[in-house]
Scaffold this active site. Sequence first.
Site, PDB file in Angstrom:
ATOM      1  CD  GLU A 154      -3.575  -8.340   6.030  1.00  0.00           C
ATOM      2  OE1 GLU A 154      -3.720  -7.108   5.916  1.00  0.00           O
ATOM      3  OE2 GLU A 154      -3.057  -9.068   5.144  1.00  0.00           O
TER       4      GLU A 154
ATOM      5  CG  ASP B  46      -6.776  -4.905   5.515  1.00  0.00           C
ATOM      6  OD1 ASP B  46      -7.682  -4.183   5.056  1.00  0.00           O
ATOM      7  OD2 ASP B  46      -5.635  -4.937   5.032  1.00  0.00           O
TER       8      ASP B  46
ATOM      9  CG  HIS C 112      -1.973  -1.059   1.188  1.00  0.00           C
ATOM     10  ND1 HIS C 112      -2.837  -1.221   0.145  1.00  0.00           N
ATOM     11  CD2 HIS C 112      -2.285  -2.035   2.084  1.00  0.00           C
ATOM     12  CE1 HIS C 112      -3.656  -2.240   0.383  1.00  0.00           C
ATOM     13  NE2 HIS C 112      -3.328  -2.757   1.558  1.00  0.00           N
TER      14      HIS C 112
END
Length: 248
Positions: free
Chosen positions: A141, A167, A42
């Site tokens: 996650e 997440d 990310h």
Amino acid sequence: MTETTPSTDAVRAGVWATLGDARTTLALERAGFDWVGVDAQHGHFDDAGLRGLFALRRGTEVPVLVRVAANDPTAIGRALDAGADGVIVPLVQDAEQAEAAVAAAHYPPRGARSWGPLPGSRDHAGSAASMPRPLCAVMVETARAVAGVAELAATPDLDMVFVGPFDLALALDRDVDDMLADTAEDAPLPVIVRACRAAGVLLGAYAGSPERAAALRAQGFSWIAVTTDSGVLQLGGEAARAALGPPA
């Protein structure tokens, strides 16, 4: 690449690099943190950015781990070839996927990583035989990963289970801070902590702020990304401004 000899007891405060700037990231390696996480999932680090970062690296102050974009052997191998001390592999759902991540991080006979003549994948003699052992972490996650975390954490040669709380909270339809504070026996974080302690693997997590880092430490996590590179700039700016005293 630095040899990593994890201890399941020591708390190690990390910083998460997202901006994609090599010199800023290398400065963080010398800023007093115990490890640096480089975000290629990310963050602004692409393949060329990772190679540029490690090409500038001189010495090994602390471990630098790369969160790769996916549980993909090419992504894992290229991060380690570039010079990463280890990888953090996202969205690992079960023991089979954890084994795939470990295999991708290790050369035969343990794994299936391909050797290549790049800095970070060879010693001075040009072979992989004496390369330091990389650290391999997999991210929990999802609800499915939590349900199977005991088997997942027991994967041979897995070093760390790393929780992505944002997440995970989304997957469980929970507020992230409520989840971090939940110490019930069947709550997600205590379940993960017990599984990792039973398996003898490290407990890592992304916090993103000192307050959330304290909550994760109270739950039993040891390798914690306390803040980000941009967070360090903000915290440092606030401290510098406060040192001047109140406005006149």
